[in-house]
Scaffold this active site. Structure first.
Site, PDB file in Angstrom:
ATOM      1  N   ASP A   1      14.276  10.962  17.239  1.00 56.27           N
ATOM      2  CA  ASP A   1      13.883  10.352  18.726  1.00 56.27           C
ATOM      3  C   ASP A   1      13.444  11.198  19.488  1.00 56.27           C
ATOM      4  OD1 ASP A   1      13.132   8.412  20.982  1.00 56.27           O
ATOM      5  OD2 ASP A   1      15.587   7.079  20.468  1.00 56.27           O
TER       6      ASP A   1
HETATM    7  C1  NOJ Z   1      12.825   6.438  22.286  1.00 57.19           C
HETATM    8  C2  NOJ Z   1      13.459   5.575  22.137  1.00 57.19           C
HETATM    9  O1  NOJ Z   1      14.942   5.755  21.970  1.00 57.19           O
HETATM   10  C3  NOJ Z   1      12.598   5.060  20.803  1.00 57.19           C
HETATM   11  O2  NOJ Z   1      12.893   2.820  21.237  1.00 57.19           O
HETATM   12  C4  NOJ Z   1      11.133   5.242  21.268  1.00 57.19           C
HETATM   13  O3  NOJ Z   1      10.607   4.574  19.055  1.00 57.19           O
HETATM   14  C5  NOJ Z   1      11.354   6.050  20.462  1.00 57.19           C
HETATM   15  N1  NOJ Z   1      11.827   6.852  22.530  1.00 57.19           N
HETATM   16  C6  NOJ Z   1       9.212   6.357  21.403  1.00 57.19           C
HETATM   17  O4  NOJ Z   1       8.792   5.417  22.325  1.00 57.19           O
END
Ligand code: NOJ
Length: 763
Positions: A284
């Site tokens: 993430d």
């Molecule tokens: C953080 C989020 O937790 C995740 O779900 C997302 O895909 C990523 N950022 C990218 O935007």
């Protein structure tokens, strides 16, 4: 249903026209080409493929200009960039100027639509119809691909048993069986049967246990024993993996004291060894760097080491891999074979997508694809199909189109910003939604025309209660909280409008940013002065319909006692207002069911139907598992939802009532529409294992089917109970098995179904 299916076919045909320039290459061919390419790559180029740069902050964070990095082969993927011209420009740098001409994989969060925004994922799960979710995500994928995005961070398959957790909005709710069905549907929607030139790669997230955050606080640690991981939290992930998902995303939080992004058990033992996953895993955002923040890695170099050796293939945005990984290989701490294992699946996916042959976006087709009217048509159907009728006393709904005067109350009724929910690609990164969404007020006007007078009282936006939150998301100065005078005036206006109307439609809930990432709540109460406005309108005694616009259950205890009709519309998407009007005025008979247990209040959370039996359940006389102040049962149970017609379930029968552990039985049940209107029933099958090597949940969903029935019509539905449905992972044996036992089997309309049969399973 037929209409939805024909829409799906239409889109599949359209899809073939839009793309189809590239002949697919087989997975084997992709593998051979990727292997050959890998042999030519330097360590630095390999690390480059493992680096996902962030479109927005790349220019700010990188020590070198982004263009140079791309030319040097140091960027494998880019996220958060939707400017098509810039996508093409950067792709040209990678393909024309880098030594090995490897194309960039552009990624974005296409969560429930690109320009045409579908209902939030929790709502689509409430359709209990994987077919419509697949059709919606297929269209979203088409749009994304036309705009240059070939990788989406979807599906989010985290089981959420606690409505305080704001990200419940992004998943399929609390149940592993329903969650698995929706996970498979989404992977198929984006990728098709297998990865090819028409696919957008799915990314299954957040691996794993993210929804079990303590206290429902986003990002907080999860403590989940292996039996719960195996039997509940991992189930939809495994289903998505088996459906062929090309990538996974590691979660942010600590899982049992080891952050998921550096968790070898998750990323290697379960994902690679137990399941045989062949794709790649991205972290993430900034999560590799955050291994240090967690107190798990000593410094950023150690974070890179711990992540890569745990099995994490790509670093999203933290720049930890690009800074330290090559050095770790040169010093011998990380073996080059570890890089090869990470880079190979990334290259394979790029080959399978046909990116090497067709790396660019056709800029001339972007707008015409994104504004296809078929998208809106499908959206309206999916939205209506996702709505859940929670209450309908004395047939308050559907409303007659001949009504002369309607009062509409609540700021959410006309909020363009909220009707589509939180994840709107262009809304977030394009400076505002370009889809021209239909609010509920607009939808009512469209439905009724000039013959009906609509008196609208907005009142202050509920978000004004949370100025700091509003500020963080929008970057704009927060509006001040409403003054006492404004509050009194809004309440008085709501009451006066209700008094002068034939029917009142109150639209209440949460603004979209309130249920999303970093948006937990300690209370489920309606924010702002919505409750006061509602009570003022109800005090007039006029017929009142409550429409909920929200991404998680809210406290409707008062409304459930005093308001005759409640419709859960969720954040229904671009055509949401029209879809709400379709349901309120009976052009669509609602058939959605709750994918979550709806608590009375936040104090009951976490709350889920598939819990184990206590030795003193609430319905015994003394010393029971209960609260003093509310029932420990939900206000509305998992699987629940009404219709404008009624259904009868009977003749539950098993083809075998006794069988061995390796065998299967067929379950049949008759479902009859006993009302006067055509409508959809969702037949649900639940089981309970009475004894065994471990205690098992009081009920578990093991089959469902949404069917359309004409008045008086009966259908006999068939389900199977065999290995897949009866087995579980036992903490005693540490293995999956069907155990000899007696099983209860129920069939009905929700998780409290009473129609019962018994199945005996022997050695
Ligand atoms: C953080 C989020 O937790 C995740 O779900 C997302 O895909 C990523 N950022 C990218 O935007």
């Amino acid at each position: 249903m037929k209409a939805i299916l024909s829409c799906t076919l239409l889109f599949l045909a359209l899809a073939a026209n839009i793309s189809g320039q590239t002949a697919p290459i087989t997975a084997d061919e992709a593998h051979h080409r990727a292997e050959a390419l890998l042999k030519q790559m330097t360590i630095e180029e390999k690390v480059g493929q493992m680096n996902q740069s962030s479109g927005i902050v790349m220019p700010l964070l990188a020590s070198e200009k982004p263009d140079n990095l791309i030319v040097q082969g140091k960027v494998g993927s880019i996220l958060w960039l939707i400017d098509v011209k810039e996508i093409n420009r950067l792709q040209h740098l990678a393909v024309d100027k880098s030594r090995l001409h490897i194309p960039i994989l552009f990624a974005f969060d296409v969560i429930h639509g690109y320009r045409t925004v579908f209902p939030i994922p929790l709502a689509m799960a409430a359709s209990w119809d994987p077919g419509v979710e697949e059709a919606a995500q297929h269209l979203a994928g088409e749009d994304a691909r036309a705009a240059g995005i070939r990788w989406t961070f979807t599906p989010m398959v985290d089981i959420a048993r606690d409505s305080r957790w704001g990200r419940i909005v992004e998943g399929a709710g609390e149940d592993p069986y329903l969650g698995a069905a929706m996970a498979r549907a989404q992977v198929r929607g984006f990728q098709g049967e297998s990865l090819g030139p028409d696919s957008v790669v799915a990314c299954v997230k957040h691996f794993a246990g993210y929804g079990a955050a303590e206290g429902g606080r986003d990002y907080d640690s999860s403590y989940v024993p292996e039996e719960l991981m195996q039997n509940v939290y991992l189930v939809p992930f495994h289903a998505a993996e088996q459906a062929g998902a090309g990538s996974f995303m590691s979660a942010y939080m600590d899982l049992n004291d080891v952050p998921a992004t550096g968790n070898h058990w998750l990323l290697t033992d379960v994902l690679r060894k137990q399941w045989g996953f062949k794709g790649f895993v991205v972290s993430d955002a900034w999560a590799v760097g955050a291994l240090q923040t967690h107190g798990y890695a000593k410094d950023p170099e150690d974070a890179a080491f711990k992540a890569v050796t745990a099995g994490l293939d790509m670093d999203m945005a933290s720049l930890t891999y690009p800074k330290y990984l090559a050095g770790l290989v040169h010093s011998g701490k990380v073996k080059e074979a570890q890089l090869d294992a990470a880079v190979l699946p990334i290259l394979e996916v790029k080959y399978e997508l046909g990116l090497f042959d067709h790396p660019y976006v056709d800029e001339s087709k972007v707008d015409s694809t994104l504004s296809r009217p078929e998208g809106r048509e499908l959206e309206r159907k999916v939205a209506a199909r996702s709505m859940v009728l929670l209450k309908n006393d004395k047939h308050t709904l559907p409303l007659a189109k001949s009504i002369k005067k309607i009062a509409v109350i609540g700021a959410l009724a006309d909020s363009v910003r909220d009707i589509e929910g939180g994840w709107t690609v262009e809304g977030l990164f394009g400076g505002g939604s370009k889809s021209n969404p239909v609010t509920i007020l607009a939808g009512l006007k469209n439905k009724l025309g000039p013959g009906t007078e609509i008196n609208y009282v907005a009142g202050p936006s509920p978000v004004r209660l949370f100025p700091s939150l509003f500020d963080a998301i929008s970057g704009t100065k927060p509006p001040p909280p409403p003054t006492d005078a404004e509050i009194a005036e809004s309440i008085a206006k709501a009451k006066a409008a209700a008094a002068g109307a034939d029917v009142v439609i109150a639209v209440v809930g949460e603004t979209a940013v309130m249920s999303s990432e970093s948006a937990s709540r300690a209370s489920m109460e309606l924010p702002g002065i919505q409750q006061q406005m509602l009570e003022a309108a109800a005090s007039t005694g006029k017929p009142l319909v409550l429409v909920l616009e929200n991404g998680r259950p809210v406290d409707v205890q008062w409304a459930s006692k005093h308001i005759p009709a409640i419709l859960e519309a969720w954040y229904p998407g671009t055509e949401g207002g029209n879809a709400v009007a379709d349901v309120l005025f009976g052009d669509v008979n609602p058939g959605g069911k709750l994918p979550i247990s709806w608590a009375h209040s936040a104090g009951e959370e976490p709350l889920y139907y598939n819990h184990n039996l206590t030795h003193e359940p609430e319905d015994r006389p003394n010393f029971t598992s209960r609260y003093w102040d509310v029932s420990s049962k939900p206000l509305y149970p998992f699987g629940y939802g009404l219709s404008y017609t009624s259904f009868k379930f009977d003749h539950l029968r098993l083809s075998k009532t006794t069988m061995t552990t390796g065998d299967a039985t067929e379950v049949q049940v008759d479902v009859t529409n006993t009302g006067k209107l055509a409508g959809d029933a969702v037949a649900q099958i639940y089981i309970h294992q009475r004894w065994g090597s471990a205690s098992r949940p009081v009920r578990q969903l093991k089959g469902f089917k949404r069917i359309a029935l004409q008045p008086g019509e009966t259908q006999t539905l068939k389900f199977t109970l065999g290995k897949d449905e009866l087995e579980f992972w036992s903490p005693q044996t540490k293995a999956w098995a069907v155990e000899p036992s007696t099983f209860d089997v129920w069939a009905g309309e929700d998780s409290t179904a009473s129609l019962h049969a018994e199945l005996s399973v022997t050695e």
